[in-house]
Design an enzyme around this catalytic site. Structure first.
Site, PDB file in Angstrom:
ATOM      1  N   SER A 105      46.806 -81.861  29.192  1.00 45.20           N
ATOM      2  CA  SER A 105      46.128 -81.122  30.250  1.00 45.20           C
ATOM      3  C   SER A 105      44.957 -81.970  30.723  1.00 45.20           C
ATOM      4  O   SER A 105      44.449 -82.814  29.974  1.00 45.20           O
ATOM      5  CB  SER A 105      45.625 -79.789  29.701  1.00 45.20           C
ATOM      6  OG  SER A 105      44.638 -79.232  30.545  1.00 45.20           O
ATOM      7  N   TYR A 143      40.933 -75.884  23.620  1.00 44.48           N
ATOM      8  CA  TYR A 143      42.089 -76.454  24.308  1.00 44.48           C
ATOM      9  C   TYR A 143      41.791 -77.905  24.711  1.00 44.48           C
ATOM     10  O   TYR A 143      42.627 -78.790  24.547  1.00 44.48           O
ATOM     11  CB  TYR A 143      42.392 -75.604  25.537  1.00 44.48           C
ATOM     12  CG  TYR A 143      43.678 -75.940  26.252  1.00 44.48           C
ATOM     13  CD1 TYR A 143      44.901 -75.866  25.611  1.00 44.48           C
ATOM     14  CD2 TYR A 143      43.661 -76.294  27.604  1.00 44.48           C
ATOM     15  CE1 TYR A 143      46.081 -76.148  26.289  1.00 44.48           C
ATOM     16  CE2 TYR A 143      44.828 -76.572  28.291  1.00 44.48           C
ATOM     17  CZ  TYR A 143      46.039 -76.496  27.629  1.00 44.48           C
ATOM     18  OH  TYR A 143      47.199 -76.785  28.295  1.00 44.48           O
ATOM     19  N   LYS A 194      43.933 -81.169  23.242  1.00 42.70           N
ATOM     20  CA  LYS A 194      44.649 -81.981  24.237  1.00 42.70           C
ATOM     21  C   LYS A 194      44.093 -83.401  24.274  1.00 42.70           C
ATOM     22  O   LYS A 194      44.825 -84.365  24.477  1.00 42.70           O
ATOM     23  CB  LYS A 194      44.583 -81.309  25.613  1.00 42.70           C
ATOM     24  CG  LYS A 194      45.389 -80.016  25.684  1.00 42.70           C
ATOM     25  CD  LYS A 194      46.862 -80.294  25.425  1.00 42.70           C
ATOM     26  CE  LYS A 194      47.689 -79.103  25.085  1.00 42.70           C
ATOM     27  NZ  LYS A 194      49.085 -79.426  24.754  1.00 42.70           N
TER      28      LYS A 194
END
Lengths: 284, 239
Positions: free
Chosen positions: A175, A188, A192
């Site tokens: 991402s 997150y 990532k």
């Protein structure tokens, strides 16, 4: 990955059966060709969303596709769509947080199709609502770590001998949160980013064996994102306003095509990179 | 950290340092030489291999931070420079046992995450000018036989950016300083055979890292946040 954890391991091959109407999986249709003819592509977390889009795009380019999901039945519509359109697919139930499941999925792919050319690790646990770093529950952190970081290790180790045998390709779905951090989803962003660090190192380690390792950072209109838009339409307006192409990517046409590029010989000199497919929403 | 643009960066600053010794000791020496007052804060001091939540979870990290802050009478800067010793061992990923991956790689990310959470609980109250995560350049470059190190480093770099976007409201900048992995090694050895840097040698945290950390805490750097400063002798030249 969504829903409850499953006990993994059973393998099914729904190669027969009629077409399933699933517009959310195939709204604009994949680009067809033969870029992946005879190759076998395994995609984790492929029952829907980006994972399903990658499966459909690879199948439309001639790949044998191995669809893994925590619950095999959830992946049946994707497999049936592939078969209905003339492709070859199999479904393997696989909880990527369990190493034995990952090993079994890889072995099933090799046994069925004679080898593995491309491993795409897409599965990710529930990200949870936007929060400050200090407010992220331990459970959310653990889920992110297990499904992104721990499973990347498992996927890489399990796939490597087979990828090396066929000068294949490993792809991690990441991402832009792993490139520029994220205000509201800090965990997150961490996991990532960690996957990108792993990919760059593996690109260096495995390059001499002819194995390429890359990341793909998508912006895609997944079912989860559609639900979010319904709940808060302003978010869609904001996102489109900062996306030069003024649309959120289709999982098959837009993101699947990017995955096909990384899976195919078109990218034979590309390794250690993060391909950002966000309609220009992020620019390096 | 400094009291004005004409003073030396670091002079008079109250700095909390957490991480792996002897790196932290060398870093402390450099910051002290610049005029800063430094306190080490790490519940795993003396147990550098400890990464289990019971040893270094969020609560004990917070308690260590609070002890350091009380001792300093306030906090101007916080520096995190943790690297798990097992990450510094060169090994192909295919040979890394799962339990070592869990302990060294995921355990490191757990530990640093808890540190950020504990700091996040306090940053609004303390309002430090600067938070710095010191990381190996491996996260930027990737590293042959150093996949675990790179995995952790790039994760931490994105953590710093996420924290920067949150803590800017408190007037706190958050940045990363990337340097050579050799700086964490107690000896002169170079486990990763980094041979193509324009500036040779292993580097010295006191000389090569501490001044940058001090600079990032200076008011002159108050508009510099979510950045990665690379001080590795030119080893990584990606930007």
């Amino acid at each position: 990955m969504s829903g409850n954890p499953v006990s993994g391991g059973s393998v099914s091959s729904p190669e027969s059966g009629g077409s399933v109407s699933s517009p959310e999986l195939n709204s604009t249709g994949p680009l067809r060709g033969n870029l992946l003819d005879g190759r076998t592509v395994l995609v984790t977390g492929a029952a829907g969303g980006v994972g399903a889009g990658i499966v459909l795009a690879c199948a439309a380019q001639g790949a044998n596709v191995v669809i893994t999901a925590r619950v095999a039945d959830d992946a049946a519509p994707v497999a049936e769509t592939v078969v209905a359109e003339g492709g070859r697919s199999m479904v393997v139930e696989c909880d990527v947080t369990r190493r034995a499941d990952v090993d079994r999925a890889v072995e099933a792919a090799v046994e069925r199709f004679g080898g593995l050319d491309v491993m795409v690790h897409n599965a990710i646990g529930t990200v949870g609502p936007p929060r400050d770093v200090g407010e992220v529950p331990e459970e959310t952190w653990r889920t992110m770590m297990d499904t992104a970081v721990g499973a990347s290790f498992s996927c890489a180790q399990a796939a490597y001998p087979h990828l090396a045998a066929r000068r294949g390709s490993l792809v991690f779905l990441v991402s832009t949160a792993g490139v520029e951090g994220n205000r509201w989803l800090p965990a997150y962003g961490v996991v990532k980013g960690a996957q990108r660090g792993l990919a760059k190192s593996l690109a260096r380690e495995w390059g001499p064996a002819g194995v390429r390792v890359n990341c793909l950072a998508p912006l895609a209109l997944t079912p989860a994102m559609e639900r979010t838009y319904r709940e808060n339409p302003v978010l869609e307006e904001r996102l489109l306003a900062r996306t030069p192409l003024r649309r959120v990517g289709d999982p098959t046409r837009d993101i699947g095509s990017a995955a096909v590029f990384l899976a195919s010989e078109l990218s034979c000199y590309v390794t250690g990179q993060t391909l950002v497919a966000t309609g220009g929403g992020y620019m390096a | 950290m400094g009291h004005g643009p004409t003073g030396p960066a670091g002079a008079g600053a109250r700095v909390i340092v957490a991480g792996l010794a002897p790196f932290t000791e060398w870093l402390t020496a450099g910051l002290s030489a610049a005029g800063a007052t430094v306190r080490l804060a790490d519940p795993a001091d003396g147990h550098p291999g400890a990464v289990h939540p019971d040893d270094v979870g969020r609560r004990p990290v917070g308690a260590a931070l609070d002890d350091a802050a009380r001792s300093l009478g306030g906090v101007d800067a916080v520096v995190h420079a943790w690297v798990h010793p097992e990450l510094l061992v060169a090994e192909p990923l295919v040979d890394v046992p799962a339990d070592r991956w869990r302990r060294a790689c995921e355990g490191s990310l757990d530990r640093i995450w808890w540190f950020a959470q504990a700091l996040g609980d306090r940053v609004g109250h303390w309002r430090p000018r600067s938070v710095v995560f010191v990381i190996p350049t491996a996260g930027l470059s990737g590293l042959t036989n150093g996949a675990m190190l790179a995995t952790v480093a790039e994760g931490v770099r994105q953590l710093a950016k996420g924290c920067a976007t949150q803590w800017g409201d408190h007037g706190t900048t958050v940045n990363a300083v990337a340097t050579r992995s050799t700086l964490w090694l107690p000896g002169p050895g170079d486990a990763f055979a980094l041979t193509d840097a324009p500036v040779p040698g292993a580097g010295d945290p006191a000389v090569d890292v501490a001044p940058l950390v001090a600079l990032l805490g200076d008011p002159a750097a108050s508009f510099l946040t979510a950045a990665t400063l690379v001080a590795d002798g030119g080893l990584w030249r990606g930007l």
